[in-house]
Scaffold this motif. Sequence first.
Motif, mmCIF file in Angstrom:
data_model
loop_
_atom_site.group_PDB
_atom_site.id
_atom_site.type_symbol
_atom_site.label_atom_id
_atom_site.label_comp_id
_atom_site.label_asym_id
_atom_site.label_seq_id
_atom_site.Cartn_x
_atom_site.Cartn_y
_atom_site.Cartn_z
ATOM 1 N N SER A 29 -18.972 -54.888 63.668
ATOM 2 C CA SER A 29 -19.883 -53.968 64.350
ATOM 3 C C SER A 29 -20.152 -52.730 63.504
ATOM 4 O O SER A 29 -19.225 -52.143 62.940
ATOM 5 N N LEU A 30 -21.409 -52.319 63.475
ATOM 6 C CA LEU A 30 -21.778 -51.064 62.815
ATOM 7 C C LEU A 30 -21.629 -49.883 63.765
ATOM 8 O O LEU A 30 -21.511 -48.738 63.325
ATOM 9 N N THR A 31 -21.690 -50.144 65.070
ATOM 10 C CA THR A 31 -21.458 -49.121 66.081
ATOM 11 C C THR A 31 -20.454 -49.682 67.086
ATOM 12 O O THR A 31 -20.093 -50.867 67.028
ATOM 13 N N TRP A 32 -20.027 -48.845 68.016
ATOM 14 C CA TRP A 32 -18.947 -49.267 68.906
ATOM 15 C C TRP A 32 -19.314 -50.462 69.774
ATOM 16 O O TRP A 32 -18.455 -51.256 70.157
ATOM 17 N N SER A 33 -20.603 -50.653 70.067
ATOM 18 C CA SER A 33 -20.980 -51.741 70.969
ATOM 19 C C SER A 33 -21.909 -52.765 70.331
ATOM 20 O O SER A 33 -22.290 -53.728 70.996
ATOM 21 N N GLU A 34 -22.270 -52.581 69.058
ATOM 22 C CA GLU A 34 -23.294 -53.449 68.473
ATOM 23 C C GLU A 34 -22.903 -54.919 68.521
ATOM 24 O O GLU A 34 -23.696 -55.777 68.927
ATOM 25 N N GLY A 35 -21.696 -55.234 68.119
ATOM 26 C CA GLY A 35 -21.276 -56.630 68.071
ATOM 27 C C GLY A 35 -21.292 -57.292 69.434
ATOM 28 O O GLY A 35 -21.785 -58.418 69.603
ATOM 29 N N ASN A 36 -20.777 -56.596 70.430
ATOM 30 C CA ASN A 36 -20.757 -57.169 71.766
ATOM 31 C C ASN A 36 -22.155 -57.243 72.374
ATOM 32 O O ASN A 36 -22.430 -58.098 73.216
ATOM 33 N N ARG A 37 -23.053 -56.335 71.970
ATOM 34 C CA ARG A 37 -24.431 -56.451 72.418
ATOM 35 C C ARG A 37 -25.065 -57.732 71.849
ATOM 36 O O ARG A 37 -25.831 -58.417 72.528
ATOM 37 N N MET A 38 -24.765 -58.046 70.596
ATOM 38 C CA MET A 38 -25.286 -59.286 70.030
ATOM 39 C C MET A 38 -24.793 -60.495 70.820
ATOM 40 O O MET A 38 -25.536 -61.465 71.019
ATOM 41 N N TRP A 39 -23.555 -60.429 71.252
ATOM 42 C CA TRP A 39 -23.021 -61.493 72.104
ATOM 43 C C TRP A 39 -23.819 -61.574 73.401
ATOM 44 O O TRP A 39 -24.215 -62.662 73.840
ATOM 45 N N ASP A 40 -24.092 -60.423 74.018
ATOM 46 C CA ASP A 40 -24.898 -60.408 75.242
ATOM 47 C C ASP A 40 -26.254 -61.058 75.007
ATOM 48 O O ASP A 40 -26.733 -61.844 75.833
ATOM 49 N N TYR A 41 -26.904 -60.691 73.894
ATOM 50 C CA TYR A 41 -28.241 -61.208 73.603
ATOM 51 C C TYR A 41 -28.235 -62.722 73.425
ATOM 52 O O TYR A 41 -29.206 -63.407 73.756
ATOM 53 N N SER A 42 -27.158 -63.245 72.888
ATOM 54 C CA SER A 42 -27.136 -64.658 72.511
ATOM 55 C C SER A 42 -26.983 -65.604 73.692
ATOM 56 O O SER A 42 -27.340 -66.787 73.594
ATOM 57 N N VAL A 43 -26.441 -65.114 74.803
ATOM 58 C CA VAL A 43 -26.015 -66.004 75.884
ATOM 59 C C VAL A 43 -27.196 -66.715 76.539
ATOM 60 O O VAL A 43 -27.108 -67.893 76.889
ATOM 61 N N PHE A 69 -11.608 -62.547 73.147
ATOM 62 C CA PHE A 69 -12.253 -61.581 72.255
ATOM 63 C C PHE A 69 -12.810 -60.455 73.130
ATOM 64 O O PHE A 69 -13.960 -60.481 73.528
ATOM 65 N N LEU A 70 -11.995 -59.488 73.421
ATOM 66 C CA LEU A 70 -12.437 -58.350 74.200
ATOM 67 C C LEU A 70 -13.490 -57.565 73.430
ATOM 68 O O LEU A 70 -14.416 -57.021 74.006
ATOM 69 N N ASP A 71 -13.364 -57.527 72.112
ATOM 70 C CA ASP A 71 -14.297 -56.829 71.238
ATOM 71 C C ASP A 71 -14.663 -57.743 70.073
ATOM 72 O O ASP A 71 -14.037 -58.788 69.870
ATOM 73 N N GLN A 72 -15.699 -57.359 69.327
ATOM 74 C CA GLN A 72 -16.158 -58.101 68.143
ATOM 75 C C GLN A 72 -16.514 -59.556 68.455
ATOM 76 O O GLN A 72 -16.239 -60.472 67.677
ATOM 77 N N ARG A 73 -17.170 -59.776 69.587
ATOM 78 C CA ARG A 73 -17.506 -61.144 69.969
ATOM 79 C C ARG A 73 -18.580 -61.759 69.077
ATOM 80 O O ARG A 73 -18.798 -62.972 69.108
ATOM 81 N N GLN A 74 -19.267 -60.927 68.305
ATOM 82 C CA GLN A 74 -20.267 -61.491 67.395
ATOM 83 C C GLN A 74 -19.627 -62.388 66.345
ATOM 84 O O GLN A 74 -20.322 -63.201 65.714
ATOM 85 N N LEU A 75 -18.321 -62.266 66.124
ATOM 86 C CA LEU A 75 -17.641 -63.170 65.187
ATOM 87 C C LEU A 75 -17.716 -64.613 65.673
ATOM 88 O O LEU A 75 -17.777 -65.551 64.866
#
Length: 602
Positions: free
Chosen positions: A179-193, A571-577
């Motif tokens: 993540s580049l910001t605190w929520s960016e990675g998890n937002r990508m996860w949200d978008y992908s679902v 994966f509580l965080d960094q779900r974009q992995l």
Amino acid sequence: MKEKARAINFLFRLAATYFICKVLIESADEYFEYAWGYGSWLGGFTLNGAIGLIALVLAWAMLFALIMLRLWLYDRTIRIEGVLSSWRNRLGPLCGLIIIIPLLTPLWFMQYSRWGGEFIGLPFRLVVFLVSSYMVCVLLTRSHTKLVTLPNLAISILLVTSGLIIGSTAAGITDYPFSLTWSEGNRMWDYSVLFGRAIYDYPSDRPIFAYLDLGRQSLWGLPFLLPNVSIMAVRAWNAFLLTIPYAIFGWIVFMKGAKLGKLWMLAGLWSLAFMSQGPIYTPLVLGAIFVAIAWFTPHWMAFILIAVAGYYLNIGRYTWIFAPAMWASMIYFGVIKISVSKFDPKRVMPAIGAVLAGLFGGYVLPRWQVIFQAATSILRPSDMSGQAAAPGMDIVSVEGVSSMISRQPLLWGRLLPNPTYEPGILLGLLVATLPSIIYLIYLLWIRRWQLDWLPGLIILMNLLLFLGVGIIISVKIGGGSNLHNLDMFLIGLVFASALAWASGGYQELTQLNLHPKWIQSLMVVMFIFFAYPSLRWIRPINLPPADYVDRALNIIRKEVANANEQGEILFLDQRQLLTFGYVQRIPLVPEYEKKLLMDNAM
């Protein structure tokens, strides 16, 4: 009258002198704090630091002297300015090439150079920004006697500001896996679902909860319709959505009553810079674009577009559902000439129809669709700061409004300067909107924008309602970090500006040099204010070396492989992995995502 004008001019020059002294001194002090204490030259500088200090002092002294000459002894500089203008004009087409250097210098300095992470104070950055803007203005101006003009200076500042906004957003387009910001990675996860759930190891007959409204999820999730989309492509799409639709909205809404020339292009950039002060979520901008297009279409098509806008925004924030109807009331009533003595109902019917279409699409139609309600109650959580309402909540009631407001604490201190948002909501909003509002009032005063009492009242009431809702949402515990909750108000001001533009404001801007100096100066101040968020918050993105990144990924993969033998992995965080395959063959556990836990904690 002349004595009064001289007094005002003297006070202006005195205030400008104080401001310039303050900015130059504070920026020099920032360099001193940065460079002092690492050597023995000049009492505490390294050799390079001492040379830099001397060069800075000389440059700042020369800059101050030139400005003071221009302010206080202008009559004695006219001949010099004429000579310099002649030299500039000899460059001809080369000006178009040279202009790129000062145009991009602030962006390079703040976003892409190492100095951008060192000099983060507003005064130093403001000097870099204004000097660069002035140089752009020098190269833009085509006068034989003047180096710059105030209208051209305003244009130059707008161009540099637009470059900062677009360039800083594009800086995040990288293949860095974390993540580049605190929520960016998890937002990508949200978008992908929504479109890419096949990516995950999860039963196909079970829904995946994503902590995001369907409006943003469907828009930002479009790249996941492509197989094996990369994290860089998703970031590029994000950069596009956070900038270009703002300008597109401006170009559409300012088409009314204008020629499609340079000024119209600048109007789109004005819209980009103005709304970026929020910033504003792109689904709301798309809703505004539908309403703006409706302004140019036959009534039957306009009503469909406005209804679609209301329906679309209903699946975003539930505070947005009335926005299309209210914007439509502004632009349709705003162009009607109403006479009390000769009232003609037929003249107001299109406006009433547009409002009803917005209400139908935003409020009535979704409540007729039980299937839609059931689906969205699963897809959307009950969150005030961007999500849909809780199932069963109707905000068009006393109980609904009370539940909406009381769900999280109201922190009224957010309205004033505070650690979360340095200027505070009220001061930040004044900086963002006051020059634009003053100019609109000026157009009303000189009768270039002519409003009858009823259209004027409708526009004012809508703006006040947008303002009230935005302020209340901003002081909730989950908001208040910027002006994004004032989104409907900011877009409402763009619609009001478009009405003034179509009524004759366009012609006034083509003759800005004929207007009072304070109006020309107001334009300069407006665009400087637009640059404030960029000057304050842009930083270089310092990523670790590739081998560090690979090492971190290998450690995560190893630990995950070992833990996978013992049970489920959350994966509580960094779900974009998981989303982009950096960690593979791991069954998904969708519960307990970081943002959801944080909201429930608040």
